[in-house]
Scaffold this motif. Structure first.
Motif, PDB file in Angstrom:
ATOM      1  N   MET A  34       0.838  -1.197   0.000  1.00 28.64           N
ATOM      2  CA  MET A  34       0.000   0.000   0.000  1.00 28.64           C
ATOM      3  C   MET A  34       0.870   1.243   0.000  1.00 28.64           C
ATOM      4  N   LYS A  35       0.492   2.200  -0.839  1.00 25.81           N
ATOM      5  CA  LYS A  35       1.208   3.466  -0.925  1.00 25.81           C
ATOM      6  C   LYS A  35       0.212   4.616  -0.875  1.00 25.81           C
ATOM      7  N   ASP A  36       0.569   5.657  -0.138  1.00 25.72           N
ATOM      8  CA  ASP A  36      -0.214   6.887  -0.099  1.00 25.72           C
ATOM      9  C   ASP A  36       0.353   7.818  -1.164  1.00 25.72           C
ATOM     10  N   LEU A  37      -0.390   8.025  -2.250  1.00 22.66           N
ATOM     11  CA  LEU A  37       0.122   8.848  -3.344  1.00 22.66           C
ATOM     12  C   LEU A  37       0.233  10.307  -2.948  1.00 22.66           C
ATOM     13  N   SER A  38      -0.542  10.730  -1.957  1.00 23.37           N
ATOM     14  CA  SER A  38      -0.513  12.129  -1.554  1.00 23.37           C
ATOM     15  C   SER A  38       0.801  12.505  -0.890  1.00 23.37           C
ATOM     16  N   VAL A 254      -3.169   3.630  -3.063  1.00 21.95           N
ATOM     17  CA  VAL A 254      -3.148   2.517  -4.012  1.00 21.95           C
ATOM     18  C   VAL A 254      -2.730   1.281  -3.237  1.00 21.95           C
ATOM     19  N   MET A 255      -3.479   0.205  -3.391  1.00 19.43           N
ATOM     20  CA  MET A 255      -3.199  -1.034  -2.669  1.00 19.43           C
ATOM     21  C   MET A 255      -3.150  -2.217  -3.621  1.00 19.43           C
ATOM     22  N   VAL A 256      -2.396  -3.243  -3.222  1.00 23.36           N
ATOM     23  CA  VAL A 256      -2.317  -4.493  -3.982  1.00 23.36           C
ATOM     24  C   VAL A 256      -2.394  -5.652  -3.007  1.00 23.36           C
ATOM     25  N   GLY A 277      -5.869   1.645   5.787  1.00 27.16           N
ATOM     26  CA  GLY A 277      -5.029   2.710   5.234  1.00 27.16           C
ATOM     27  C   GLY A 277      -5.572   4.096   5.519  1.00 27.16           C
ATOM     28  N   PHE A 278      -6.893   4.237   5.446  1.00 30.80           N
ATOM     29  CA  PHE A 278      -7.505   5.536   5.740  1.00 30.80           C
ATOM     30  C   PHE A 278      -7.720   5.751   7.234  1.00 30.80           C
TER      31      PHE A 278
END
Length: 389
Positions: A34-38, A254-256, A277-278
């Motif tokens: 998981m990545k936080d694009l912000s 974005v998660m995988v 994540g949130f």
């Protein structure tokens, strides 16, 4: 040229944030990312660099290539492609997997084929589009690998357009997240148009000829607020997987997940992962777009320095129950040689927290810097001769 690493002014704003425990998450998925694009920060990584079969998640790469061609003006959405009878013969029926229900010799627009891929996961739609744009599917797979290398995929190789099992077809969870991230950032309008649609209608049933409407398999769509992408996948070898994205209150994740045992497990794990994540993390503002964070020395320019700014609003991702000790620094190879265009990427902002990978965010020139005249060049060379560069 040498690398400069400086603590920017905003370091003072985050240095006093207290340290807290790192949020944890448990998933049965053997592969998770998981990545936080912000903020550019990786929030979770488990088996993220292990090669796995992509299954239908590989179709994201097909869509990325087509979006790229559309953006360049080389392909039009209303461009028609004929379904070759040979292709229809191969990619229809139960053994062909998920299908858009195309018909032999049917002429279909690129737009409809993209809907057939993104929403319906049509194997037939992928091959028809690949053949129509590259002549053959192997030729299109070559394009996929060329673009994959350009956008920074490190552990993936594509042998076909639809993720059909092939020993030479593999990806990593990290690379799948990169495809998702680049799709969202590079083609925001196309992403909004095609991803996140609840259903799509194409083809007719045998006998009555009723229209066939199929729903989107996205397990977080309608279950997680702000969910709008991306792609599921399933084969016997790959298990059940999902690359997903959602945006809430300005934060986009974005998660995988990969290697799950059933469709129900994919739904449960995907929703829980995205909600974690949130819920466990929050955004802490770091820099507003256009804010001059630091200055960099310029070589042979009509100005001695150039301001370094954030091209968009930047934030840090920190645990919701507290901040966390955060370190920031500006890194660039300098002095930066002129000419420099306004908005040109010339440096990076590195943000780090204990126990997490360093996030790297681009910094751009706040203004244009021209080349120095003869006297300026002489003065600059004199300084470099006696004081180094």
């Amino acid at each position: 040229m040498r690398q400069f690493a400086r603590l920017p002014l905003l370091a003072l704003l985050v240095a006093a944030v207290p340290a807290v425990a790192q949020p944890t998450h448990q998933t049965v998925a053997p592969f998770a990312y998981m990545k936080d694009l912000s903020s550019g920060q990786v929030l979770y990584s488990k088996g993220a660099d292990q090669r796995i079969p992509p299954a239908s998640m590989g179709k994201m790469m097909t869509v990325y290539v087509v979006f790229d061609l559309i953006k360049k003006g080389e392909v039009k959405l209303d461009q028609k492609i004929r379904v070759r009878p040979e292709t229809w013969q191969q990619w229809h029926g139960p053994k062909a997997g998920s299908t858009m229900f195309l018909s032999a010799n049917e002429e279909v627009s690129v737009e409809d084929l993209l809907h057939g891929i993104v929403t319906l996961s049509g194997n037939d739609a992928c091959v028809v589009l690949a053949e129509g744009l590259a002549g053959t599917e192997p030729a299109f797979a070559q394009m996929m690998n060329q673009v994959a290398k350009r956008i920074g995929l490190k552990g993936s190789n594509f042998a076909n357009s639809n993720g059909w099992p092939d020993d030479m077809e593999y990806v990593t969870a990290r690379d799948l997240a990169v495809i998702g991230e680049r799709t969202i950032l590079d083609f925001p309008n196309l992403y909004k148009k095609f991803y996140g649609q609840p259903s799509f209608t194409w083809g007719k049933t045998l006998g009555s000829g009723a229209p066939i409407t199929q729903g989107n398999r996205n397990p977080i769509l309608g279950r997680v607020r702000g969910a709008d992408g991306l792609k599921t996948g399933h084969t016997e070898a790959a298990g059940y997987g999902f690359t997903g994205s959602a945006v809430q209150d300005g934060r986009r994740l974005v998660m995988v997940l990969g290697g799950l045992n059933s469709m129900n497990e994919r739904v449960k794990e995907s929703v829980a992962f995205m909600e974690w994540g949130f819920g466990a993390w929050k955004a802490q503002p770091l820099a507003k777009a256009g804010t001059v964070i630091e200055t960099a020395e310029v070589h042979l320019g009509d100005k001695a320095t150039v301001g370094l700014t954030a091209p968009r609003d930047y934030s840090m991702t920190v645990p919701r129950l507290g901040g966390g000790e955060v370190k920031v620094k500006v890194v660039y190879n300098g002095p930066i040689r002129a000419p420099i265009a306004k908005g040109q990427r010339v440096a990076e902002l590195q943000v780090s927290r204990p126990g997490m990978p360093t996030a790297t965010l681009p910094l751009v020139a706040a203004e244009a810097v021209g080349e120095a005249g003869p006297f300026g060049r002489l003065s600059s060379n004199f300084r470099n001769l006696f004081f180094g560069n």
